[in-house]
Design an enzyme around this catalytic site. Structure first.
Site, PDB file in Angstrom:
ATOM      1  N   ARG A 172     -11.109  17.419  15.569  1.00 34.48           N
ATOM      2  CA  ARG A 172     -10.757  16.980  13.631  1.00 34.48           C
ATOM      3  C   ARG A 172     -12.190  15.901  13.658  1.00 34.48           C
ATOM      4  O   ARG A 172     -13.406  16.117  12.871  1.00 34.48           O
ATOM      5  CB  ARG A 172     -10.165  17.021  13.389  1.00 34.48           C
ATOM      6  CG  ARG A 172      -9.846  16.134  11.782  1.00 34.48           C
ATOM      7  CD  ARG A 172      -9.193  16.496  10.971  1.00 34.48           C
ATOM      8  NE  ARG A 172      -9.125  16.621   9.575  1.00 34.48           N
ATOM      9  CZ  ARG A 172      -8.843  16.199   8.670  1.00 34.48           C
ATOM     10  NH1 ARG A 172      -8.234  14.998   8.673  1.00 34.48           N
ATOM     11  NH2 ARG A 172      -9.515  16.149   7.207  1.00 34.48           N
ATOM     12  N   HIS A 231     -15.737  16.438  12.002  1.00 31.50           N
ATOM     13  CA  HIS A 231     -16.099  15.459  10.597  1.00 31.50           C
ATOM     14  C   HIS A 231     -17.800  14.556  10.799  1.00 31.50           C
ATOM     15  O   HIS A 231     -17.934  14.119  10.027  1.00 31.50           O
ATOM     16  CB  HIS A 231     -15.186  14.449  10.591  1.00 31.50           C
ATOM     17  CG  HIS A 231     -14.182  15.071   9.058  1.00 31.50           C
ATOM     18  ND1 HIS A 231     -13.048  14.617   8.742  1.00 31.50           N
ATOM     19  CD2 HIS A 231     -13.311  16.693   9.757  1.00 31.50           C
ATOM     20  CE1 HIS A 231     -12.330  14.636   8.003  1.00 31.50           C
ATOM     21  NE2 HIS A 231     -12.021  16.916   8.460  1.00 31.50           N
ATOM     22  N   TRP A 239       0.366  24.152  11.156  1.00 33.28           N
ATOM     23  CA  TRP A 239      -0.076  25.540  10.376  1.00 33.28           C
ATOM     24  C   TRP A 239       1.157  26.657  11.395  1.00 33.28           C
ATOM     25  O   TRP A 239       0.702  27.658  11.110  1.00 33.28           O
ATOM     26  CB  TRP A 239      -1.701  26.270  10.881  1.00 33.28           C
ATOM     27  CG  TRP A 239      -2.259  25.208   9.851  1.00 33.28           C
ATOM     28  CD1 TRP A 239      -3.003  25.824   8.367  1.00 33.28           C
ATOM     29  CD2 TRP A 239      -2.940  24.307   9.906  1.00 33.28           C
ATOM     30  NE1 TRP A 239      -3.393  24.604   7.694  1.00 33.28           N
ATOM     31  CE2 TRP A 239      -3.570  23.597   8.548  1.00 33.28           C
ATOM     32  CE3 TRP A 239      -2.972  23.089  10.723  1.00 33.28           C
ATOM     33  CZ2 TRP A 239      -4.792  22.703   8.229  1.00 33.28           C
ATOM     34  CZ3 TRP A 239      -3.655  21.435  10.830  1.00 33.28           C
ATOM     35  CH2 TRP A 239      -4.533  21.376   9.437  1.00 33.28           C
TER      36      TRP A 239
HETATM   37 FE1  DDH Z   1      -9.125  20.968   9.207  1.00 34.55          FE
HETATM   38  N1  DDH Z   1      -7.791  19.897   7.688  1.00 34.55           N
HETATM   39  N2  DDH Z   1      -9.921  21.486   6.982  1.00 34.55           N
HETATM   40  N3  DDH Z   1     -10.203  21.957  10.128  1.00 34.55           N
HETATM   41  N4  DDH Z   1      -8.650  20.179  10.591  1.00 34.55           N
HETATM   42  C1  DDH Z   1      -7.106  19.245   8.161  1.00 34.55           C
HETATM   43  C2  DDH Z   1      -6.276  18.493   9.675  1.00 34.55           C
HETATM   44  C3  DDH Z   1      -7.644  19.068  10.932  1.00 34.55           C
HETATM   45  C4  DDH Z   1      -9.973  20.729   5.695  1.00 34.55           C
HETATM   46  C5  DDH Z   1      -8.390  20.356   5.547  1.00 34.55           C
HETATM   47  C6  DDH Z   1      -8.063  19.754   6.905  1.00 34.55           C
HETATM   48  C7  DDH Z   1     -11.450  22.415   8.971  1.00 34.55           C
HETATM   49  C8  DDH Z   1     -11.653  23.161   8.458  1.00 34.55           C
HETATM   50  C9  DDH Z   1     -10.759  22.398   7.127  1.00 34.55           C
HETATM   51  C10 DDH Z   1      -8.874  20.729  12.005  1.00 34.55           C
HETATM   52  C11 DDH Z   1     -10.467  21.892  12.174  1.00 34.55           C
HETATM   53  C12 DDH Z   1     -11.291  21.771  11.699  1.00 34.55           C
HETATM   54  C13 DDH Z   1      -5.592  18.459   7.448  1.00 34.55           C
HETATM   55  C14 DDH Z   1      -4.877  17.717   7.198  1.00 34.55           C
HETATM   56  C15 DDH Z   1      -6.767  18.565   5.896  1.00 34.55           C
HETATM   57  C16 DDH Z   1      -6.009  18.404   4.351  1.00 34.55           C
HETATM   58  C17 DDH Z   1      -5.278  16.092   7.817  1.00 34.55           C
HETATM   59  C18 DDH Z   1      -4.306  14.728   7.867  1.00 34.55           C
HETATM   60  O1  DDH Z   1      -3.414  15.135   7.176  1.00 34.55           O
HETATM   61  O2  DDH Z   1      -3.838  14.476   9.584  1.00 34.55           O
HETATM   62  C19 DDH Z   1     -10.165  21.824   5.054  1.00 34.55           C
HETATM   63  C20 DDH Z   1     -10.302  22.003   3.391  1.00 34.55           C
HETATM   64  C21 DDH Z   1     -11.258  22.805   5.513  1.00 34.55           C
HETATM   65  C22 DDH Z   1     -11.826  23.814   4.686  1.00 34.55           C
HETATM   66  O3  DDH Z   1     -12.773  24.209   5.410  1.00 34.55           O
HETATM   67  C23 DDH Z   1     -11.852  24.220   4.468  1.00 34.55           C
HETATM   68  C24 DDH Z   1     -12.595  22.763   9.941  1.00 34.55           C
HETATM   69  C25 DDH Z   1     -13.965  23.776  10.375  1.00 34.55           C
HETATM   70  C26 DDH Z   1     -12.201  22.348  11.655  1.00 34.55           C
HETATM   71  C27 DDH Z   1     -13.265  22.341  12.563  1.00 34.55           C
HETATM   72  O4  DDH Z   1     -12.734  21.319  13.857  1.00 34.55           O
HETATM   73  C28 DDH Z   1     -14.023  23.493  13.358  1.00 34.55           C
HETATM   74  C29 DDH Z   1      -8.007  19.848  12.456  1.00 34.55           C
HETATM   75  C30 DDH Z   1      -8.065  20.306  14.675  1.00 34.55           C
HETATM   76  C31 DDH Z   1      -7.079  19.281  11.928  1.00 34.55           C
HETATM   77  C32 DDH Z   1      -5.921  18.406  13.008  1.00 34.55           C
HETATM   78  C33 DDH Z   1      -5.616  17.068  12.937  1.00 34.55           C
HETATM   79  C34 DDH Z   1      -4.362  16.222  13.331  1.00 34.55           C
HETATM   80  O5  DDH Z   1      -4.959  14.928  13.567  1.00 34.55           O
HETATM   81  O6  DDH Z   1      -4.019  17.162  14.053  1.00 34.55           O
END
Ligand code: DDH
Length: 287
Positions: free
Chosen positions: A44, A48, A187
């Protein structure tokens, strides 16, 4: 020079493999976190750092690592990512010649491979920027929103429908935290293993609105322990997205291949490389 020698240090693929190995070793040792791995939060962090890219202005992207600084570190979407940045500090201390921007993206690639995902070829070339390079808030997706928001955000980075769906498949990993995003839960049942389970469950499970005081999210009918964000559910409601969800749900190999290609592209958005795509390194995964 940083290595104490009289010639400038020009790191080779071997040197970057040592950085990879150090990250892999820390992932294996530091299991007292979340579901037992820092891997998901590293994935993540890399996302970001990269997902702020704007193709019109060429601003944002992984080149800069400006999330080290406020205001970007305080953007709501980045809540919790300090855990990932802090996890990597000892790696930076051991290999001070690597930039934060290269380190964060290499860590994303390493985490995917170490968690059983596809190979993510990677190349160096990012330079760190100072606080003036911070991107404005609002460039990362909002989980409460729908398909048109997803297309706006990922379209701004230059991705098409297929690529958007593949990228969001990273939600096979990790979980949401109430003290970060406000959402809660993983998930799927194996949040520290990279799989196509996110898509399979999205298609095969029945998802109901969760009854709770938190933000609107969905929960699986079978166990009530899993979750989907409104923005995840948008992938099966939208005609352009759904066929890709179904393809990835059915065929893990296809998902792995297409995810690898698009995650590589994500990590390279806006980076002024001197090297060519064919110069990318393929890191050896740990045993
Ligand atoms: Fe995500 N993400 N993401 N995400 N994401 C969250 C957690 C993680 C959205 C929202 C959230 C991608 C796209 C989207 C990962 C990877 C990727 C969380 C929870 C939210 C909310 C955060 C928390 O409370 O800790 C949304 C909206 C989108 C969207 O595309 C519309 C993408 C593209 C990726 C990527 O990596 C390519 C991952 C991994 C996590 C889990 C993190 C953790 O600490 O565990």
């Amino acid at each position: 020079y940083l290595n104490g020698e009289s010639k400038p240090f020009a790191p080779t693929q071997q040197d970057y493999q040592k950085v990879y190995d150090e990250i892999a070793a820390r992932l294996a040792n530091e299991t007292d976190y979340d579901d037992g791995s820092y891997g998901p939060v590293l994935v993540r962090l890399a996302w970001h750092a990269s997902g702020t890219y704007d193709k019109e202005t060429g601003t944002g992207g992984s080149n800069g690592a400006t999330m080290r600084f406020a205001p970007e570190s305080d953007h709501g979407a980045n809540a919790g990512l300090k855990q990932a940045r802090d996890f990597l500090e000892p790696v930076k201390a051991k290999f001070p010649w690597i930039t934060y921007s290269d380190l964060w993206t290499l860590a994303g690639s390493a985490a995917i491979q170490e968690l059983g995902g596809p190979v993510i070829p990677w190349r160096p070339g990012r330079a760190d920027k100072d606080v003036a390079g911070c991107t404005p808030d609002g460039r990362l997706p909002d989980a409460a929103k729908d398909h048109s928001h997803i297309r706006d955000i990922f379209g701004r980075m230059g991705f098409d429908d297929r690529e958007m769906v593949a990228l969001i498949g990273a939600h096979a990993l990790g979980r949401a935290h109430t003290d970060r995003s406000g959402y809660e839960g993983p998930w799927n049942f194996s949040p520290t293993v990279f799989t196509n389970e996110f898509f399979r469950l999205l298609v095969e499970e029945k998802w109901n609105k969760r009854k709770w005081n938190g933000p609107a999210q969905f929960t699986d009918k079978s166990t009530g322990t899993l979750m989907m964000l409104p923005a995840d559910m948008a992938l099966v409601k939208d005609k352009g997205f759904k066929p890709h969800v179904e393809r990835y749900a059915k065929d893990s190999d296809v998902f792995f291949k297409e995810f690898s290609d698009v995650y590589v592209k994500l990590l390279e958005l806006g980076v002024p490389f001197q090297s060519k795509p064919e110069d990318r390194f393929v890191f050896k995964t740990s045993e």
